[in-house]
Design a protein around this motif. Sequence first.
Motif, PDB file in Angstrom:
ATOM      1  N   PHE A  29      81.191  51.381  -3.485  1.00 24.12           N
ATOM      2  CA  PHE A  29      81.646  50.321  -4.382  1.00 24.12           C
ATOM      3  C   PHE A  29      80.453  49.715  -5.105  1.00 24.12           C
ATOM      4  N   CYS A  30      80.609  49.479  -6.397  1.00 22.60           N
ATOM      5  CA  CYS A  30      79.588  48.775  -7.170  1.00 22.60           C
ATOM      6  C   CYS A  30      80.275  48.047  -8.318  1.00 22.60           C
ATOM      7  N   THR A  31      79.535  47.191  -8.969  1.00 23.67           N
ATOM      8  CA  THR A  31      80.030  46.473 -10.131  1.00 23.67           C
ATOM      9  C   THR A  31      79.190  46.881 -11.330  1.00 23.67           C
ATOM     10  N   THR A  32      79.847  47.323 -12.396  1.00 19.24           N
ATOM     11  CA  THR A  32      79.141  47.799 -13.580  1.00 19.24           C
ATOM     12  C   THR A  32      78.498  46.645 -14.331  1.00 19.24           C
ATOM     13  N   SER A  33      77.696  46.966 -15.330  1.00 18.58           N
ATOM     14  CA  SER A  33      76.987  45.939 -16.091  1.00 18.58           C
ATOM     15  C   SER A  33      77.952  44.980 -16.801  1.00 18.58           C
ATOM     16  N   ASN A  34      79.160  45.438 -17.124  1.00 19.64           N
ATOM     17  CA  ASN A  34      80.140  44.535 -17.747  1.00 19.64           C
ATOM     18  C   ASN A  34      81.116  43.974 -16.722  1.00 19.64           C
ATOM     19  N   ASN A  35      80.665  43.914 -15.467  1.00 22.48           N
ATOM     20  CA  ASN A  35      81.377  43.258 -14.369  1.00 22.48           C
ATOM     21  C   ASN A  35      82.729  43.898 -14.050  1.00 22.48           C
ATOM     22  N   SER A  44      72.030  55.725  -5.823  1.00 16.31           N
ATOM     23  CA  SER A  44      72.135  54.311  -5.463  1.00 16.31           C
ATOM     24  C   SER A  44      71.736  53.374  -6.604  1.00 16.31           C
ATOM     25  N   VAL A  45      71.750  53.882  -7.834  1.00 18.15           N
ATOM     26  CA  VAL A  45      71.413  53.083  -9.004  1.00 18.15           C
ATOM     27  C   VAL A  45      72.527  53.159 -10.047  1.00 18.15           C
ATOM     28  N   ARG A  61      74.387  62.255 -11.508  1.00 18.83           N
ATOM     29  CA  ARG A  61      73.445  63.378 -11.632  1.00 18.83           C
ATOM     30  C   ARG A  61      73.868  64.579 -10.800  1.00 18.83           C
ATOM     31  N   ASN A  62      74.370  64.338  -9.592  1.00 20.42           N
ATOM     32  CA  ASN A  62      74.766  65.437  -8.709  1.00 20.42           C
ATOM     33  C   ASN A  62      76.262  65.762  -8.790  1.00 20.42           C
TER      34      ASN A  62
END
Length: 160
Positions: A29-35, A44-45, A61-62
């Motif tokens: 889970f992550c939050t994009t630059s536009n939330n 992990s980036v 990339r993979n």
Amino acid sequence: SAVALLVLAAAVGLAVALGLLLRAPVNRFCTTSNNQTGFLCDDSVTCVLASQVCDRVSDCRNGEDEQEKLCGDLPRSLPGYLVFRCGNPTHWVYADQRCNGMNDCGDCSDEMGSLAACPPCGSEWWSCSPVFYKYCSCVPRRLCRDGVQHCLSWSDEYIC
């Protein structure tokens, strides 16, 4: 001999525990630059929008956003945070399509009601309900006074 057996049992237990730890699911889970809700790549980036997962285009990339174990049985194979269930239980959309102003579910359940929990219309939107076609309770202000009725009340043409 009892000590050797105890040491062997501890070693096997440790090996099993480490094996289970290594196979533990990775939290992606992550939050994009536009939330918006996203999927975290192996680096992990990179945070990919939910709707870019399983779209047949590798954004990681993979290529982990297109792997068979993730995309094999949509939406069941996706982590729950990537999916929004529409009011009609047979329909779903990607989580980043919830509260985007568009009627992605077809019944506006991704834009209105307690399931969606969307904030009120922003400054770039005109609030009216009901609306026609692809919008639910807000229409983009750029559509105000464009000669096309978007709000049942015609407020987008006469008031907005």
